[in-house]
Each structure stands twice: as structure tokens, then as C-alpha cells.
Write a protein that holds these residues in place. Structure first.
Motif, PDB file in Angstrom:
ATOM      1  N   THR A 193      -4.968 -11.440 -18.072  1.00 45.77           N
ATOM      2  CA  THR A 193      -5.173 -12.693 -19.080  1.00 45.77           C
ATOM      3  C   THR A 193      -5.830 -13.955 -18.601  1.00 45.77           C
ATOM      4  N   GLY A 194      -6.270 -13.877 -17.169  1.00 50.23           N
ATOM      5  CA  GLY A 194      -7.062 -14.934 -16.672  1.00 50.23           C
ATOM      6  C   GLY A 194      -8.265 -14.748 -16.371  1.00 50.23           C
ATOM      7  N   GLY A 195      -8.803 -15.710 -15.522  1.00 50.08           N
ATOM      8  CA  GLY A 195     -10.245 -15.514 -15.392  1.00 50.08           C
ATOM      9  C   GLY A 195     -10.643 -14.510 -14.276  1.00 50.08           C
ATOM     10  N   ALA A 196      -9.517 -13.978 -13.950  1.00 50.98           N
ATOM     11  CA  ALA A 196      -9.867 -12.738 -12.820  1.00 50.98           C
ATOM     12  C   ALA A 196      -8.370 -12.100 -12.601  1.00 50.98           C
ATOM     13  N   PRO A 197      -8.611 -10.724 -12.543  1.00 54.42           N
ATOM     14  CA  PRO A 197      -7.527  -9.964 -12.462  1.00 54.42           C
ATOM     15  C   PRO A 197      -6.492 -10.200 -11.137  1.00 54.42           C
ATOM     16  N   VAL A 198      -5.169 -10.282 -11.593  1.00 54.57           N
ATOM     17  CA  VAL A 198      -4.244 -10.692 -10.243  1.00 54.57           C
ATOM     18  C   VAL A 198      -3.098  -9.623 -10.303  1.00 54.57           C
ATOM     19  N   ILE A 199      -2.910  -9.312  -9.157  1.00 51.81           N
ATOM     20  CA  ILE A 199      -1.703  -8.168  -8.957  1.00 51.81           C
ATOM     21  C   ILE A 199      -0.579  -8.940  -9.012  1.00 51.81           C
ATOM     22  N   LEU A 200       0.543  -8.820 -10.051  1.00 55.65           N
ATOM     23  CA  LEU A 200       1.741  -9.495  -9.982  1.00 55.65           C
ATOM     24  C   LEU A 200       2.727  -8.990  -9.407  1.00 55.65           C
ATOM     25  N   ARG A 201       2.779  -7.272  -9.230  1.00 56.70           N
ATOM     26  CA  ARG A 201       3.525  -6.641  -8.530  1.00 56.70           C
ATOM     27  C   ARG A 201       2.874  -5.578  -7.805  1.00 56.70           C
ATOM     28  N   PRO A 202       3.026  -5.310  -6.379  1.00 55.03           N
ATOM     29  CA  PRO A 202       2.283  -4.218  -5.820  1.00 55.03           C
ATOM     30  C   PRO A 202       2.957  -2.913  -6.253  1.00 55.03           C
ATOM     31  N   GLY A 203       2.261  -1.838  -6.310  1.00 54.39           N
ATOM     32  CA  GLY A 203       2.992  -0.576  -6.794  1.00 54.39           C
ATOM     33  C   GLY A 203       2.094   0.596  -5.997  1.00 54.39           C
ATOM     34  N   SER A 204       2.159   1.830  -6.864  1.00 56.89           N
ATOM     35  CA  SER A 204       1.521   2.932  -6.087  1.00 56.89           C
ATOM     36  C   SER A 204       0.041   3.015  -6.267  1.00 56.89           C
ATOM     37  N   ILE A 205      -0.306   2.123  -7.165  1.00 58.90           N
ATOM     38  CA  ILE A 205      -1.782   2.172  -7.329  1.00 58.90           C
ATOM     39  C   ILE A 205      -2.187   0.813  -6.547  1.00 58.90           C
ATOM     40  N   THR A 206      -2.883   1.072  -5.529  1.00 59.65           N
ATOM     41  CA  THR A 206      -3.051   0.114  -4.623  1.00 59.65           C
ATOM     42  C   THR A 206      -4.159  -0.873  -4.929  1.00 59.65           C
ATOM     43  N   LYS A 207      -4.150  -2.026  -4.186  1.00 59.58           N
ATOM     44  CA  LYS A 207      -5.427  -3.358  -4.658  1.00 59.58           C
ATOM     45  C   LYS A 207      -6.686  -2.503  -4.089  1.00 59.58           C
ATOM     46  N   GLU A 208      -6.746  -1.515  -3.158  1.00 60.33           N
ATOM     47  CA  GLU A 208      -7.989  -1.124  -2.815  1.00 60.33           C
ATOM     48  C   GLU A 208      -8.585  -0.152  -4.102  1.00 60.33           C
ATOM     49  N   GLN A 209      -7.577   0.740  -4.572  1.00 59.62           N
ATOM     50  CA  GLN A 209      -7.864   1.489  -5.955  1.00 59.62           C
ATOM     51  C   GLN A 209      -8.479   0.603  -6.967  1.00 59.62           C
ATOM     52  N   LEU A 275       3.262   7.907   3.615  1.00 60.33           N
ATOM     53  CA  LEU A 275       3.679   6.830   2.839  1.00 60.33           C
ATOM     54  C   LEU A 275       4.205   7.405   1.516  1.00 60.33           C
ATOM     55  N   LYS A 276       3.506   8.075   0.926  1.00 65.65           N
ATOM     56  CA  LYS A 276       3.866   8.788  -0.413  1.00 65.65           C
ATOM     57  C   LYS A 276       5.136   9.489  -0.518  1.00 65.65           C
TER      58      LYS A 276
END
Ligand code: TXA
Ligand code: MG
Length: 320
Positions: A193-209, A275-276
């Protein structure tokens, strides 16, 4: 009298012939709650269009009403009825839906979703789950389903139907049993909803993905916008000690890789250090240790890479 008896028999027969998901769909249309499996964890589902059903979810979980719920949909087209799908969301959905990604998006102007799902915000967390039973339920009911994890607020998320039965069995009309959840930790939540996407909760889809598809904001930790991300969460009743390199008197040990010696009880997240596999086992093994007669729980270090980020996030909250 005979006619009544006959009709009664017919009804019972019909009910027996109906699939579990069709029965569950009927309950949902009556604003009753149904627990169902997703690929991440079990959800406590209710009709997201109904204030009555959504209020019942908060009630059953004992969830603070400032904490919004995720709405599950059958398709991207269905999501578009309720939220404004921008280009980032379009691209992320194409890549990761159906799957363990929740996107926080602005409510549409005449959004019919209960205001309670947004808990006073003007956005909705929305996702299209991949689990076949969840998808069947969404299709058969034709409803958007509000569904937080099917545990009492602040407790460990359920990855087996038996976990739901234990904690919320008397609060739901039905539990759909889909066996063990494949992913084992909750979806990644990304705020668009903002100027850039922000991760609010890390999960199985990673920030790298995610970073390959959208320009992620780096200021992840400074901006705690998911009201549900309380510091203490996923909490066993016993105390949890992280990054253990030794075992102390009375401790049960949650192992990653090769166990350190000395624990009276161990649960191994992944012998091979995968890890999976560790994510899929995490909540179930925490529950086993919590229910055992060990005095407290020690957890061996888990690398802070890939899925390890989400696992460590949950463990830190369990220990807080
Ligand atoms: O994997 C999952 O996401 C599972 C399955 C059942 O889908 N659901 C789940 O829901 O984990 P829950 O309610 O336990 O966690 C939802 C998280 C909370 O941290 C909540 O604050 C956040 O998502 N959230 C939901 N809607 C939001 C919104 N509009 N804005 C910001 N955060 C939101
Ligand atoms: Mg939860």
C-alpha cells in the motif's frame, strides 16, 4: 409421521453422501466456522462478507480486535472484487499464487468484505492458498474466507487437524482434515500500500524471491505495521532458550542437524540440516516438547538464511 420419518432418513442419507467440503461450504454459508488446511498452517475460516462470522473468529481465538485477518480467495479475479490490485500485486500473484504469499492492498471503494477483517485499517491482507482442500472449499462455498491460523491467540500455529481439535474443537462446526501442512510456517505478508513493498512478516517465500519481482523496501524491521506481529507469539507454555550450544538440567532439545549431547528428550527439526524440512516440523515439535515432562526447551542455532529467517522469527517470538 411416516412421511416425516422418511424425509428424515433421506436427509441423513444425503448428508452421508455429501463430500466433507460440501458440508463445510454449507456451514460457512450459515456463518458458522470451519477449520481447514492450507499449505502453510490450518486456518479458522469464516465468511469474510459476514460481520457475524468474522466476529465469531475473533471470539473463538480470543484475538485482540486491533489485529486484522487474512482473507482467502479462490482466484486473482475474486481478489480484484475486494482490493485494488496494483502492478506489483499483479506480478507477485502471477509468480506466487496460489501459494504462501499474503498481500496487503487497499480496500476497493465499495468493498463488501466485513470491516472487521481490516480491524480499522483501510487495507486487506489477501491470499490465494494452494492446498487442494482449501481451494475446493473456496470454490464450493463461492465465498471469500477470513482465516487466521486456527490456534488460540498467541499460541503455536496448528499444522495438524489434531492441534485444532485440541484448542478449538468445541468452537468450530467442522474441521477438514488434510493431514500435515507441507510448509509448516505461515505465509509471507507483504504490504503493497506504500511507496515501496515492505515485508511485514517473513515466511516461506523469501525476501530474495520477492526482490526478484518487486523493488522491496529495505526498512523492514523499523516499520512494524502488521498489528499481529507482537513480540511474544507462537508461545509454548514452557520457557524457550535460543541458540543453545549446551544442554542444561531438565531441558528438552530442539535439534537442527547433529544433536548436542545431554538432553533427556530431543526432537530433530532436520537431521540433514534442511531448512524446508525444519519449517515443516517446527510447530509440531514445539508442541511435542511443550506437552512432554521436560522443564524447559532449548533450541540449537538455525542459520539466518532463506527460510531460516522465518523460522528464527517464529522462534524469537516463542522465546520472548
Ligand atoms: O499462512 C497464513 O497466513 C495462515 C493461513 C491460515 O492462511 N494465516 C495466518 O493468519 O497466519 P494470522 O491471522 O494468524 O496472521 C495474519 C497476519 C497478522 O500478523 C496480521 O496482523 C497481518 O497478517 N495482517 C492481516 N491483515 C493485515 C492488514 N490489512 N494490514 C497489515 N497486516 C495485516
Ligand atoms: Mg496466527
Amino acid at each position: 409421521m411416516f412421511a416425516q420419518l422418511y424425509l428424515g432418513q433421506c436427509y441423513i442419507l444425503l448428508h452421508k453422501m455429501m463430500s466433507d467440503t460440501s458440508k463445510a461450504a454449507i456451514y460457512l454459508k450459515q456463518d458458522k466456522l470451519v477449520a481447514f488446511p492450507t499449505e502453510t498452517v490450518y486456518g479458522l475460516g469464516g465468511n469474510a462478507l459476514s460481520d457475524k462470522a468474522v466476529a465469531a473468529i475473533y471470539e473463538a481465538k480470543g484475538r485482540p480486535t486491533f489485529n486484522p485477518l487474512i482473507v482467502h480467495v479462490a482466484s486473482l479475479a475474486m481478489a480484484k472484487k475486494y482490493v485494488l490490485v496494483n502492478e506489483w500485486a499483479e506480478n507477485l500473484a502471477e509468480q506466487f499464487w496460489p501459494g504462501p504469499l499474503t498481500m496487503v492492498l487497499p480496500r476497493q471503494k465499495d468493498c463488501e468484505l466485513s470491516l472487521l477483517v481490516s480491524a480499522g485499517l483501510d487495507s486487506v491482507g489477501i491470499r490465494m492458498p494452494a492446498h487442494p482442500l482449501a481451494r475446493k472449499l473456496l470454490e464450493e462455498s463461492g465465498l471469500p474466507l477470513a482465516a487466521p491460523s486456527a490456534n488460540r491467540s498467541g499460541k503455536i500455529s496448528p499444522t495438524l487437524a489434531a492441534h485444532v481439535q485440541e484448542e478449538l474443537g468445541d468452537r468450530v462446526a467442522m474441521i477438514l482434515d488434510g493431514g500435515a501442512c507441507e510448509v509448516g510456517i505461515e505465509s509471507t505478508v507483504v504490504d503493497l500500500t506504500g511507496g515501496a513493498p515492505v515485508i511485514l512478516r517473513p515466511g516461506s517465500i523469501t525476501k530474495e524471491q520477492l526482490g526478484k519481482i518487486v523493488p522491496l523496501s529495505e526498512s523492514v524491521s523499523s516499520q512494524i505495521k502488521a498489528p499481529g506481529m507482537l513480540r511474544s507469539h507462537y508461545a509454548p507454555s514452557k520457557s524457550v532458550r535460543l541458540n543453545a550450544t549446551d544442554v542444561r538440567e531438565g531441558e528438552g532439545l530442539l535439534v537442527f542437524g547433529r544433536p548436542i549431547k545431554g538432553a533427556s528428550l530431543i526432537e530433530n527439526l532436520s537431521e540433514s540440516g534442511d531448512l524446508k524440512e525444519a519449517a515443516a516440523n517446527l510447530f509440531r515439535m514445539l508442541r511435542v516438547l511443550d506437552a512432554s515432562d521436560v522443564i524447559s526447551i532449548a533450541v540449537m542455532p538455525i542459520p539466518e538464511i532463506g527460510l531460516g529467517v522465518a523460522i528464527n522469527d517464529r522462534l524469537r517470538r516463542a522465546a520472548a
